[in-house]
Design an enzyme around this catalytic site. Structure first.
Site: not given
Ligand code: BMA
Length: 380
Positions: A197, A301
């Protein structure tokens, strides 16, 4: 008649082969990975992921067998997961986080003991699961958490002030990764998603705290350091968050020589219709990138951050992932009733999850565990 007999014989043979769990022979010399010295089981894991991607989408969850809503496993407990409680099936992909291993702690940042984690990974591997790892490590400059965005990347690279401390942290991580061994003493192959991320601004390795060039240097340095510490049981995944624009996917990409699997994390923070759009747009970007770079890709995710739609699995998630070509989807952890991403008994969408689970392209551990892989020998 003869044809029918042959057909019946063929089906019978196929059944025997399947039930005996015959191994598929893989020409491993054709598999080249980020770690040039990757072990044979690691190459076979890559082959397994490629193979399973053609069969469907493997369902995963973070910390699935360590705890769930209202329970926490001890080493003596039966192999349990919330998913299995609800529908009798375990996740095919099982994720774990190594945050705080760098501090020499016995438990990770979410209070999972590293000893228990090792046992659960070993058991999951024995049962045929794919293991993924992430690392929410502390900020080496400020000693705050991963979410402390104090600038730190520069200080751990090259001759930076925190370099020795960081190398020590990575060596602790390496020791743990090497210590997770199967019953034959082989280090269990796993997928690692370092510094995930990064296109968001919330981690110290994120876009608010370092440049794309610094990020790429960090990622490459990490892969090299682990190889220097003799870690050869990892595939490396690159895993940005929901994209602000399509070009962003490539912006932090450390290069084909450092990445084995492409990923993306997408949650429904912006509501379900925005989520559905992002799944469509971003998975298309990743798919195109994956085709050009010849790598498998996954939704590394996801989860429903605002449960409420009791048909979320069949109405929102499934249409967004069906026929996208992703290898797996990993639901984040079931921590508490106000922080969970899978299902649990009595959860309002559990019935819908069971319907979702019946789709032909949705795979659980029991759908993938019969496939085993071995290196092709010269005579084959
Ligand atoms: C986040 C949250 C945190 C957790 C972290 C690492 O998304 O679930 O509670 O500490 O992941 O697992």
């Amino acid at each position: 008649m003869i044809k029918t007999v042959h057909f019946v014989y063929f089906v019978f043979l196929a059944l025997i082969l399947t039930s005996c769990g015959s191994s598929l022979s893989i020409p491993i010399q054709n598999i080249s990975l980020a770690d040039q010295h990757a072990s044979i089981p690691t190459k076979l894991l890559k082959a397994k992921i490629d193979f399973l991607t053609k069969k469907g989408i493997s369902i995963g969850q973070q910390d699935p067998t360590a705890y769930g809503i209202g329970w926490k496993a001890s080493s003596k407990d039966r192999y349990r997961s919330d998913m299995e409680d609800v529908m009798g099936k375990y996740p095919a992909v099982q994720g774990w986080d190594l945050g705080h291993i760098e501090l020499g702690r016995n438990i990770n940042l979410d209070t999972v003991s590293f000893e228990l984690m090792r046992r659960k990974i070993i058991e999951g591997n024995k049962r045929g699961a794919i293991t993924t790892l992430s690392w929410h490590l502390n900020n080496p400059q400020s000693n705050g958490s991963s979410w402390d965005t104090t600038s730190a990347v520069k200080t751990i690279l090259k001759e930076g002030l925190n370099r020795p401390k960081y190398v020590e942290w990575v060596s602790k991580l390496a020791d743990y990764i090497k210590s997770v061994k199967d019953e034959n003493g082989n280090a269990i192959p796993m997928v690692f998603r370092p510094y995930h991320e990064m296109n968001g601004g919330w981690f110290w390795w994120g876009s608010a705290s370092c440049t794309p060039e610094e990020y790429k240097a960090l990622y490459r340095d990490f892969v090299r350091l682990l190889a220097d510490f003799d870690v050869h049981n990892l595939l490396y995944a690159y895993s940005p968050n929901t994209l602000n624009n399509p070009q962003e996917y490539e912006r932090f990409y450390p290069g084909d020589d450092f990445v084995d699997i492409l990923g993306i994390d997408i949650y429904n923070h912006g509501g379900d219709s925005n989520f559905a759009e992002k799944l469509q747009e971003d998975l298309k970007v990743v798919r195109q990138f994956a085709q050009t770079h010849n790598k498998p890709f996954a939704l590394t995710e996801t989860g429903n951050v605002a449960p409420g739609n009791t048909q979320w699995w069949t109405q929102i998630l499934y249409p967004g992932i069906h026929e996208t070509g992703i290898a797996w989807v990993l639901l984040w952890r079931n921590a508490r009733k106000d922080h969970y991403f899978g299902i649990y008994s009595e959860e309002a969408s559990a019935t819908d999850f069971k319907t979702f689970a019946k789709k032909e392209d949705i795979l659980f551990l029991e759908d993938i565990d019969q496939f085993t892989f071995k290196p092709q020998t010269k005579t084959q």
